[in-house]
Structures are given as C-alpha cells and as structure tokens.
Enzyme design. Structure first.
Site, PDB file in Angstrom:
ATOM      1  N   CYS A   1      -1.968  -3.006   7.578  1.00 57.98           N
ATOM      2  CA  CYS A   1      -1.841  -3.923   6.438  1.00 57.98           C
ATOM      3  C   CYS A   1      -0.533  -4.696   6.429  1.00 57.98           C
ATOM      4  O   CYS A   1      -0.519  -5.878   6.102  1.00 57.98           O
ATOM      5  CB  CYS A   1      -2.073  -3.164   5.139  1.00 57.98           C
TER       6      CYS A   1
ATOM      7  N   ASP B   1       0.787  -1.241   0.000  1.00 55.97           N
ATOM      8  CA  ASP B   1       0.000   0.000   0.000  1.00 55.97           C
ATOM      9  C   ASP B   1       0.821   1.295   0.000  1.00 55.97           C
ATOM     10  O   ASP B   1       0.509   2.224   0.771  1.00 55.97           O
ATOM     11  CB  ASP B   1      -0.964   0.015   1.198  1.00 55.97           C
TER      12      ASP B   1
ATOM     13  N   LYS C   1      -6.842  -4.861  -2.738  1.00 53.22           N
ATOM     14  CA  LYS C   1      -7.481  -5.244  -1.477  1.00 53.22           C
ATOM     15  C   LYS C   1      -8.667  -4.357  -1.175  1.00 53.22           C
ATOM     16  O   LYS C   1      -8.626  -3.158  -1.442  1.00 53.22           O
ATOM     17  CB  LYS C   1      -6.487  -5.101  -0.315  1.00 53.22           C
TER      18      LYS C   1
ATOM     19  N   HIS D   1     -10.746   0.579  -2.794  1.00 52.03           N
ATOM     20  CA  HIS D   1     -12.128   0.508  -2.319  1.00 52.03           C
ATOM     21  C   HIS D   1     -13.108   1.175  -3.278  1.00 52.03           C
ATOM     22  O   HIS D   1     -12.827   2.269  -3.784  1.00 52.03           O
ATOM     23  CB  HIS D   1     -12.254   1.241  -0.971  1.00 52.03           C
TER      24      HIS D   1
ATOM     25  N   ASP E   1      -4.504  -0.844  -1.940  1.00 50.00           N
ATOM     26  CA  ASP E   1      -5.810  -0.712  -1.280  1.00 50.00           C
ATOM     27  C   ASP E   1      -6.751  -0.087  -2.322  1.00 50.00           C
ATOM     28  O   ASP E   1      -6.401   0.922  -2.953  1.00 50.00           O
ATOM     29  CB  ASP E   1      -5.635   0.208  -0.062  1.00 50.00           C
TER      30      ASP E   1
HETATM   31  C1  VGL Z   1      -4.752   0.348   5.623  1.00 50.69           C
HETATM   32  C2  VGL Z   1      -6.414   1.106   6.992  1.00 50.69           C
HETATM   33  C3  VGL Z   1      -7.345   0.970   5.985  1.00 50.69           C
HETATM   34  C4  VGL Z   1      -3.303   0.023   5.466  1.00 50.69           C
HETATM   35  C5  VGL Z   1      -5.676   0.195   4.601  1.00 50.69           C
HETATM   36  O1  VGL Z   1      -2.816  -0.025   4.315  1.00 50.69           O
HETATM   37  O2  VGL Z   1      -2.624  -0.195   6.502  1.00 50.69           O
HETATM   38  N1  VGL Z   1      -5.130   0.790   6.828  1.00 50.69           N
HETATM   39  N2  VGL Z   1      -6.951   0.520   4.793  1.00 50.69           N
HETATM   40 ZN    ZN Z   2      -8.363   0.622   3.222  1.00 53.85          ZN
END
Ligand code: VGL
Ligand code: ZN
Length: 203
Positions: free
Chosen positions: A154, A12, A110, A52, A50
């Site tokens: 993550c 991420d 993700k 969404h 990430d």
């Molecule tokens: C993450 C919170 C929500 C991360 C991703 O990459 O750590 N944290 N989505």
């Molecule tokens: Zn997230």
C-alpha cells in the site's frame, strides 16, 4: 527554509498489520512511535484505513483450493490473494491503539467494494479515483511524504500514484515496514525509483 506545502500520508497503521494481526507485517508495530512524532511536524495529515467487507474478493478464503499469497486473475489484472484481514467494524480493522494523530484531516478507506481491492490511496485497483489527488491539489500541496504499512504494497502503490500525478514524493523508510514476499520489496523500490520517488531517512 522549505516552504513547499507537504502532506504526511499515513498508510494502514491498523491492528491486522501489526503483531498478532491477521496479516502481520514483520516489526509493523515499530512504525507507530516514529509516525506519531513525525506527524507533529505536518499541518496536513491524511490517514488510510484498509476496510474490507467480510468475504472480500481479495481474500484467499473466497477462492476454493487457493492459498494466501497466490495470485489470481481478476477483471482488472493479477490480484494477490490475502488472508482475511481488516474486515469492516472488527478489531483488526481498527487503527493501532497507540497511533495518536488527532489533527489528521482525512481518512481514506480502501478496499470497501467487495470485488475490487485498493492498495493506493489515490485509486482503486480498477482505476476508480478516490479524490485524494484533487483534495491535495485544492490545498496547494506539492509534496507527499509516505509512511506506514506495508512498504511494498500500500505505501508503494500510493507513492507511485502520487508521483504519477506530479507530486514530489518521498518514502520515509524508518517509518515503514514491508511484507517482503517473493522479492516484492525490491520490485517496489525499482518501480518507485523509476518514477523519481526518493527514499529518505526521517532524522
Ligand atoms: C495491504 C495487502 C492487502 C497493505 C492491504 O496495507 O499493504 N496489503 N491489503
Ligand atoms: Zn487489504
């Protein structure tokens, strides 16, 4: 010589987790240079992103009266509520513009199902597997080195799942940064060391 086949799992490294982003991790940008350099030492690199849909269930904005960083009951357990972040096809979801790993072989996205979050690159929060474990085993990988954002979410979830699946796992701490909310970093380290995950310096 260490002939163990390793993968570098880069978690991420996206605009929304860096300075000015929607869920900025303190000093998040600092991981980019070290990760670019480190990646040259690995034949196999996997990135996560990430990703969404707008209105994702993990966003506090979808829960009237609730604020980011509070927890809510979801069918699969307690879910931390987040600011809207990493929305598909928006600038915040892009990789950091300076991240440069052209030889990365796989990108795992993700959290793309509206109702299910996914911290780990190996499995979504409801237990659905992503296939990463099989992908790595098919390539003879025995060891997983974890870097990226955020250490306590993550990165930690992926490291823990990797260890659970029998990989030898290290978190390279110079190439990670944490959110560290409410003791989340200490809690993550406790879970990781209980699983035999080691904390390593890159150098
Ligand atoms: C993450 C919170 C929500 C991360 C991703 O990459 O750590 N944290 N989505
Ligand atoms: Zn997230």
């Amino acid at each position: 010589m260490d002939h163990t086949k390793r993968v570098l799992l880069v978690t991420d490294v996206q605009r929304d987790f860096c300075a000015g982003g929607a869920l900025a991790v303190p000093d998040g940008d600092a991981v980019v240079g070290p990760i670019n350099r480190l990646a040259r030492n690995y034949d196999l690199v996997v990135l996560t992103q990430d990703w969404h849909p707008a209105g994702h269930r993990s966003f506090a904005s979808q829960h009237p009266g609730r604020a980011p960083f509070e927890e809510a009951d979801f069918p699969y357990g307690l879910q931390t509520l987040w600011p809207d972040h990493c929305v598909q096809d928006t600038p915040g979801a892009e990789f950091h513009p300076d991240l440069s790993i052209p030889h990365a072989g796989l990108i795992i996205r993700k959290g793309f199902r509206s109702d299910v979050d996914s911290y780990s690159a190996f499995a979504e929060a409801d237990g659905t597997v992503t296939g990463l474990g099989a992908y790595l085993r098919d390539r003879g990988v025995r060891a997983v080195d974890c870097v990226g954002l955020a250490t306590d979410y993550c990165v930690a979830w992926s490291a823990e799942d990797a260890a659970r699946q029998g990989f030898r796992v290290r978190v390279l701490q110079d190439a990670c940064r944490a959110i560290d909310f409410n003791g989340s970093l200490a809690a993550a380290w406790a879970r990781l060391s209980a699983r035999g995950v080691t904390l390593a310096k890159m150098g």
